[in-house]
Scaffold this active site. Structure first.
Site, PDB file in Angstrom:
ATOM      1  N   CYS A  79       1.566  42.316  30.232  1.00  0.00           N
ATOM      2  CA  CYS A  79       0.298  41.985  30.076  1.00  0.00           C
ATOM      3  C   CYS A  79       0.218  40.588  29.328  1.00  0.00           C
ATOM      4  O   CYS A  79       0.345  39.506  30.056  1.00  0.00           O
ATOM      5  CB  CYS A  79      -0.553  42.991  29.336  1.00  0.00           C
ATOM      6  N   HIS A 167       0.368  47.700  32.094  1.00  0.00           N
ATOM      7  CA  HIS A 167       1.217  48.421  30.611  1.00  0.00           C
ATOM      8  C   HIS A 167       2.084  49.283  31.126  1.00  0.00           C
ATOM      9  O   HIS A 167       1.599  50.622  31.388  1.00  0.00           O
ATOM     10  CB  HIS A 167       0.247  48.777  29.790  1.00  0.00           C
ATOM     11  N   GLU A 169       4.087  50.906  29.230  1.00  0.00           N
ATOM     12  CA  GLU A 169       4.304  52.000  28.452  1.00  0.00           C
ATOM     13  C   GLU A 169       3.310  52.926  28.421  1.00  0.00           C
ATOM     14  O   GLU A 169       3.495  53.819  27.523  1.00  0.00           O
ATOM     15  CB  GLU A 169       4.646  51.126  27.180  1.00  0.00           C
ATOM     16  N   SER A 221      10.327  66.213  -1.063  1.00  0.00           N
ATOM     17  CA  SER A 221       8.982  66.824  -1.229  1.00  0.00           C
ATOM     18  C   SER A 221       8.828  67.804  -0.624  1.00  0.00           C
ATOM     19  O   SER A 221       7.563  68.544  -0.517  1.00  0.00           O
ATOM     20  CB  SER A 221       8.247  65.671  -0.529  1.00  0.00           C
ATOM     21  N   GLY A 222       9.724  68.511   0.235  1.00  0.00           N
ATOM     22  CA  GLY A 222       9.433  69.716   1.164  1.00  0.00           C
ATOM     23  C   GLY A 222       9.309  68.979   2.543  1.00  0.00           C
ATOM     24  O   GLY A 222       9.215  69.925   3.263  1.00  0.00           O
ATOM     25  N   GLY A 223       8.868  67.825   2.830  1.00  0.00           N
ATOM     26  CA  GLY A 223       8.405  67.418   4.111  1.00  0.00           C
ATOM     27  C   GLY A 223       9.535  66.897   4.912  1.00  0.00           C
ATOM     28  O   GLY A 223      10.889  66.880   4.430  1.00  0.00           O
ATOM     29  N   VAL A 224       9.461  66.679   6.040  1.00  0.00           N
ATOM     30  CA  VAL A 224      10.589  66.446   7.048  1.00  0.00           C
ATOM     31  C   VAL A 224      11.120  65.241   6.645  1.00  0.00           C
ATOM     32  O   VAL A 224      12.611  65.364   6.475  1.00  0.00           O
ATOM     33  CB  VAL A 224       9.886  66.075   8.490  1.00  0.00           C
ATOM     34  N   ASP A 225      10.783  64.074   6.525  1.00  0.00           N
ATOM     35  CA  ASP A 225      11.503  62.936   6.106  1.00  0.00           C
ATOM     36  C   ASP A 225      12.516  62.866   4.830  1.00  0.00           C
ATOM     37  O   ASP A 225      13.557  62.340   5.030  1.00  0.00           O
ATOM     38  CB  ASP A 225      10.599  61.501   6.055  1.00  0.00           C
TER      39      ASP A 225
END
Ligand code: XMP
Length: 524
Positions: A79, A167, A169, A221-225
């Site tokens: 583009c 585009h 993508e 934190s218990g979170g994924v990351d």
């Protein structure tokens, strides 16, 4: 060195999607601003120029220095990128003659072009440009056209420079993935060896080298990351990693114990800190949402810091920062305004005087999950919905009390368990291209909110005057925008019944049908 494709960002809203599509091909890529081109090592196999909200004819149009790129490395302009190459290398771009927005049919003119290998002669593409390339740059020839735009794709002879007005993508360009694969794997010759396993091997090796025998602290934190970051570090440095998991007294029902047990099962060296009472004390009489966030954030820093001080000789603080947090964005409309203070533990590294290590800095969220899966982390942990740092503290509107926490936890537990138990045939929210295991898995984030209103109801023969619970369930990709989920009526009926019958103190359940924007996901 990991081979990669460099994406130069001119500020398009979909630049990250180019990155996502390449990563799906197991090709590593990095997005950099057009005016901050990094040193081009031998590992850079090709360059992509993104779209932009600007027109190349604008006075302030972004200009990239391609002197070390064009003609030297495979190059794909998308583009604005296509118009930029044209404008600066002997072609001409003008406005308004053939504006094209939305779907268009592309016809491949040069069927031998490596960019269209394996693609259909005609296919749907997505256009979004007001300008058009009136004259091709020097030595260029058309390789594909649409009805309205003759120069929809071109190639410059004698060099591996390609350009497309559409585009590739975005989802609506049906054969976009094939074209990007042709560019990355064919024209650039990338091997496509960026897999979760190779990421794990390379990261563990480089963490070992970087950290040596140093001690590292990480807040779980218990979170994924943070979980995936911890398991990677544990693989690299074992017991030199100490994880701290703080119970702020505002977590979901049984969450602290269950998650702590899982962490221990995974062999992590983790300290669980019970400090709920402290947080509740700090929240006493606080009703303003931002004041609540600040109180929770600063108490967390104090608790974490006090615990970290006990770990002698710690030199590093590990964080679960991921790629969308570090991509330097090209500012088009000035800095965006802060709506809520999300980075509630922002002050932590400065206060602790530790060096930072961020093993997930180069990953998108779904890649973090894939790496987590390759590391053998349980699906219940890596498929968890995002959960805000201030926890249930910002889902109880107004003052937080023990009694309100009990009500909200019980209602939330019913909602979340019901989502996990409800079958569905929808795509997974955590793994694009996979089907969801259950309703929970098809949703990006869900939770309950305790409203500060009481209303009249009847229970048996008696009049009741009790709280209202709001249910929230959204789909999103990054939390920046979100749509409410069309939960099945039968499901909502069951959850509402269960909550009203089982949770003392609630006589009414509502479902939040607002999208973001203009609403936000959290109510505070
Ligand atoms: P909003 O409410 O702004 O939320 O639409 C977008 C995403 O961010 C999460 N969120 C937070 N996360 N600290 C966090 O760590 C916060 O103060 C906070 N506020 C909102 C929210 O859960 C959603 O995923």
């Amino acid at each position: 060195m990991q081979e990669m494709i460099l994406i130069l960002d001119f500020g398009s809203q979909v630049t990250q999607l180019i990155g996502r599509r390449l990563r799906e091909l197991n090709v590593y890529c990095e997005i950099h601003p057009y005016n901050k081109i990094p040193t081009l090592g031998e590992n850079v196999k090709g360059v992509i120029l993104s779209g932009s909200p600007f027109s190349v004819r604008d006075e302030k149009a972004p200009i990239a220095d391609l002197s070390n790129i064009k003609g030297k490395l495979p190059l794909l302009g998308i583009c604005y990128g296509a118009q930029f190459i044209s404008q600066h290398f002997g072609g001409e771009v003008n406005g308004s003659i053939a504006r094209e927005y939305g779907r268009a049919m592309l016809t491949v003119v040069d069927e031998q072009s490596p960019l269209f290998k394996g693609a259909s002669k005609t296919s749907q593409v997505w256009m979004s440009h007001g300008d058009t390339i009136a004259k091709l740059p020097e030595r260029a020839r058309v390789i594909a056209s649409t009805d309205d735009v003759e120069n929809a794709a071109y190639k410059i002879d004698g060099e591996e420079t390609y350009a497309v007005q559409f585009h590739p993508e975005v989802f609506h360009t049906k054969e976009g993935p094939q074209m990007l694969a042709n560019f990355a794997l064919g024209i650039c010759g990338c091997k496509g060896d960026w897999t979760p396993d190779s990421f794990i091997d390379n990261t563990v090796a480089s963490l070992k080298q970087k950290l040596g025998n140093d001690k590292v602290i990480l807040g779980l934190s218990g979170g994924v990351d943070s979980t995936v970051a911890a398991v990677l570090l544990n693989k690299a440095i074992g017991q030199n990693l100490t994880c701290i998991f703080v119970d702020n007294g505002l977590l979901r029902k049984n969450e602290f114990e269950e998650v702590l047990d899982s962490y221990k099962e995974m062999g992590l060296n983790v300290i669980g800190v019970h400090s709920g009472h402290l947080f509740l004390e700090k929240l006493k009489s606080v009703t303003d949402p931002e004041a609540k966030r600040k109180a929770i954030g600063s108490t967390f820093i104090d608790v974490f810091d006090a615990e970290a001080q006990k770990i002698e000789g710690a030199r590093w603080l590990a964080q679960g920062t991921i790629y969308p947090d570090v991509i330097e964005s090209v500012s088009v409309n000035g800095p965006s305004c802060k709506i809520k203070s999300h980075h509630n533990v922002g002050g932590l590294p400065e206060k602790m005087n530790l060096k930072i290590v961020e093993p997930l800095r180069s990953l998108f969220k779904d890649e973090v999950r894939r790496v987590g899966r390759a590391l053998g982390i349980k699906r219940e942990l890596i498929g968890r919905h995002p959960f805000p740092g201030p926890s249930l503290g910002i889902r109880i509107l107004g003052e937080v009390t023990e009694e309100k926490l009990r009500i909200l936890r019980d209602a939330d537990d019913i909602f979340i368990k019901s989502l996990r138990n409800w079958p569905c045939e929808l795509p997974s929210a955590s793994y694009p291209n996979e089907m969801a295991d259950n309703l929970y898995d098809s949703i990006w984030q869900a939770g309950t909110i305790l409203l500060p209103v009481k209303s009249v109801g009847v229970m048996g023969d008696e009049r009741s005057y009790e709280y209202t619970i709001a249910l929230r369930a959204v789909i999103s990709t990054d939390g920046m925008t979100a749509d409410w989920v069309h939960l099945p009526y039968e499901f909502m009926a069951k959850v509402s019944n269960d909550i009203i019958n089982k949770v003392k103190g609630v006589n009414r359940v509502c479902y939040d049908i607002s999208s973001k924007p203009p609403a936000t996901i959290e109510w505070e």
